[in-house]
Design a protein around this motif. Sequence first.
Motif, PDB file in Angstrom:
ATOM      1  N   GLN A  67       0.857  -1.183   0.000  1.00  0.00           N
ATOM      2  CA  GLN A  67       0.000   0.000   0.000  1.00  0.00           C
ATOM      3  C   GLN A  67       0.891   1.230   0.000  1.00  0.00           C
ATOM      4  O   GLN A  67       1.832   1.330   0.790  1.00  0.00           O
ATOM      5  CB  GLN A  67      -0.894   0.014   1.235  1.00  0.00           C
ATOM      6  CG  GLN A  67      -1.722   1.290   1.391  1.00  0.00           C
ATOM      7  CD  GLN A  67      -2.580   1.234   2.628  1.00  0.00           C
ATOM      8  OE1 GLN A  67      -3.544   0.483   2.698  1.00  0.00           O
ATOM      9  NE2 GLN A  67      -2.231   2.031   3.635  1.00  0.00           N
ATOM     10  N   ARG A  97       0.673   5.403   0.291  1.00  0.00           N
ATOM     11  CA  ARG A  97      -0.182   6.547   0.622  1.00  0.00           C
ATOM     12  C   ARG A  97       0.712   7.769   0.781  1.00  0.00           C
ATOM     13  O   ARG A  97       1.664   7.761   1.563  1.00  0.00           O
ATOM     14  CB  ARG A  97      -0.959   6.287   1.918  1.00  0.00           C
ATOM     15  CG  ARG A  97      -2.149   7.239   2.111  1.00  0.00           C
ATOM     16  CD  ARG A  97      -2.674   7.198   3.530  1.00  0.00           C
ATOM     17  NE  ARG A  97      -3.110   5.900   3.986  1.00  0.00           N
ATOM     18  CZ  ARG A  97      -4.325   5.386   3.820  1.00  0.00           C
ATOM     19  NH1 ARG A  97      -5.237   6.068   3.149  1.00  0.00           N
ATOM     20  NH2 ARG A  97      -4.634   4.201   4.316  1.00  0.00           N
ATOM     21  N   GLY A  98       0.437   8.788  -0.015  1.00  0.00           N
ATOM     22  CA  GLY A  98       1.240  10.000   0.053  1.00  0.00           C
ATOM     23  C   GLY A  98       2.644   9.811  -0.482  1.00  0.00           C
ATOM     24  O   GLY A  98       3.591  10.425   0.018  1.00  0.00           O
ATOM     25  N   ASP A 150      -2.460   6.945  -4.392  1.00  0.00           N
ATOM     26  CA  ASP A 150      -2.788   6.224  -3.164  1.00  0.00           C
ATOM     27  C   ASP A 150      -3.557   4.956  -3.531  1.00  0.00           C
ATOM     28  O   ASP A 150      -4.619   5.013  -4.165  1.00  0.00           O
ATOM     29  CB  ASP A 150      -3.654   7.088  -2.247  1.00  0.00           C
ATOM     30  CG  ASP A 150      -2.867   8.225  -1.612  1.00  0.00           C
ATOM     31  OD1 ASP A 150      -1.658   8.338  -1.903  1.00  0.00           O
ATOM     32  OD2 ASP A 150      -3.462   8.989  -0.835  1.00  0.00           O
ATOM     33  N   GLU A 170      -7.401   1.830  -6.063  1.00  0.00           N
ATOM     34  CA  GLU A 170      -7.137   3.071  -5.341  1.00  0.00           C
ATOM     35  C   GLU A 170      -7.880   3.044  -4.011  1.00  0.00           C
ATOM     36  O   GLU A 170      -8.886   2.345  -3.853  1.00  0.00           O
ATOM     37  CB  GLU A 170      -7.564   4.275  -6.178  1.00  0.00           C
ATOM     38  CG  GLU A 170      -6.734   4.449  -7.444  1.00  0.00           C
ATOM     39  CD  GLU A 170      -6.987   5.779  -8.128  1.00  0.00           C
ATOM     40  OE1 GLU A 170      -7.369   6.743  -7.431  1.00  0.00           O
ATOM     41  OE2 GLU A 170      -6.796   5.855  -9.360  1.00  0.00           O
ATOM     42  N   GLN A 210      -8.883   8.076   2.077  1.00  0.00           N
ATOM     43  CA  GLN A 210      -8.105   8.440   3.258  1.00  0.00           C
ATOM     44  C   GLN A 210      -8.488   7.640   4.499  1.00  0.00           C
ATOM     45  O   GLN A 210      -7.688   7.506   5.420  1.00  0.00           O
ATOM     46  CB  GLN A 210      -8.276   9.937   3.542  1.00  0.00           C
ATOM     47  CG  GLN A 210      -7.633  10.838   2.500  1.00  0.00           C
ATOM     48  CD  GLN A 210      -6.130  10.642   2.439  1.00  0.00           C
ATOM     49  OE1 GLN A 210      -5.446  10.708   3.459  1.00  0.00           O
ATOM     50  NE2 GLN A 210      -5.596  10.384   1.253  1.00  0.00           N
ATOM     51  N   GLU A 250       1.138   6.597   6.524  1.00  0.00           N
ATOM     52  CA  GLU A 250       1.570   7.448   5.414  1.00  0.00           C
ATOM     53  C   GLU A 250       2.910   6.911   4.941  1.00  0.00           C
ATOM     54  O   GLU A 250       3.877   6.885   5.697  1.00  0.00           O
ATOM     55  CB  GLU A 250       1.724   8.906   5.856  1.00  0.00           C
ATOM     56  CG  GLU A 250       0.426   9.636   6.098  1.00  0.00           C
ATOM     57  CD  GLU A 250      -0.250  10.066   4.802  1.00  0.00           C
ATOM     58  OE1 GLU A 250       0.450  10.162   3.773  1.00  0.00           O
ATOM     59  OE2 GLU A 250      -1.474  10.293   4.826  1.00  0.00           O
TER      60      GLU A 250
END
Length: 432
Positions: A100, A102-103, A109, A126, A129, A144
């Motif tokens: 995964q 994220r950011g 993401d 995708e 948040q 993150e």
Amino acid sequence: MPEHSFTPFPFADVYHEKTEHSWLSVRKPGHSMDWSTQPSPYKRYSSELLRVSLTEDNPLKRFLYRVAGITAKKSYPGVEYYLRSNPSAGALYPNEVYFQARGVEDFPDGIYHLEVASSSAVLLAEIGQEEGLDAYLEDRHRREGLLLCVSGVYWRSSWKYHDRAFRYVLLDAGHLLGSAEAAAQVEGTDYSIRYRIDREGLNQFFGFGREEWMLSCFDKAAFSEKTVEAPLFALRSVDPTGTFEPNDLIEQGYRETDRLQGCQEQRRVPKAPFDPDVLAEAIYRRRSIRAFTGTPITLEELHRILDWAEAPVPSDCDESLHLYMVVNNVEGMKPGLWLGEKLLREGDLSGRAGYLCLEQTLGCERAVTFFITGEGNYQPLYQKAGLIGQRLYLAAEAQGIGASGIGAYYDQEVQEFLGTKEKVLYAFAVGR
């Protein structure tokens, strides 16, 4: 290495005993490979999905390539195969990597599959948040950065190694975790291994059948106090091997060793005793040596190998391992059987070590043969042994020393030789 009381689940002992090698067992007829059913070592998702090439133009791409990138090609009459940065018994590679992001720069993401065959990351879905794979970790905190997950595809290994293959699946998962650790060490980033995860939930989310199951996660992301929920969707099932023959003993072994107990957390992140550039080069150059010259290694070189092999392994279920050494050709060190700094038995034991490793000459010619033993939760225990194996590989390679993992040995005779009742998890030879 940590010590704690532990009451093992009975089937871990049953499986281990059923898959022990002995002088008689390896000579029984019936162990053959059917080349018409050889499984594919590569899992491929639909060509219509977005792929991100792992060219070395950003940190995450470099990291992923160091984890499981193709580093060499071997060609023989009528056959060719590719070697990767992560070691694997028989070059069968019975694991897959998902992650995964994220950011992360250049990565939407989402949840990805590391497609080794094309050196790319395949975007499977995708994520928003408030959802993600973070929900399958025990703390459920939102991450993150990168969260990497390792699965097992046992038929790739059982095609050759039969019932014993579950051991190799776990060792090779540990090799992958060790590759991820080395890549994080090159970057200078913190990390931790997660075994206390919802494996059943992850298996369902990824659409795995009985052919594939989740084992562990490698966490190098920053997390907040916010928690996330599991995605409300599930991914489509994809065949990882092309052929498949079920093995009830292996599948029961996975199910019966899934639940963990008595886990102790290790939070200390060690620093590898090698320059990052040297370690990065060792990742790409690492190979399993097939013969030694008999040239000795120095005591200083052995100490550097041990400094890294015995350093803490940050994880949420750290198990106790012991690293025995049969020293044969180390300048300034008496030959014999050692445990740490204690000489248990002095003398030339090279022939005995070779015999115990199924009479392989690797065990006789090397400078040192290691035997890794331990007790504890079976899946984390074996994966940690594999990670230590990858540390041994890279610590040797970084100093111009050859190494080879040995997953086959006469189990009970090794225990008697070492004077231990602990499970023998791995053997390893280093030398020039």
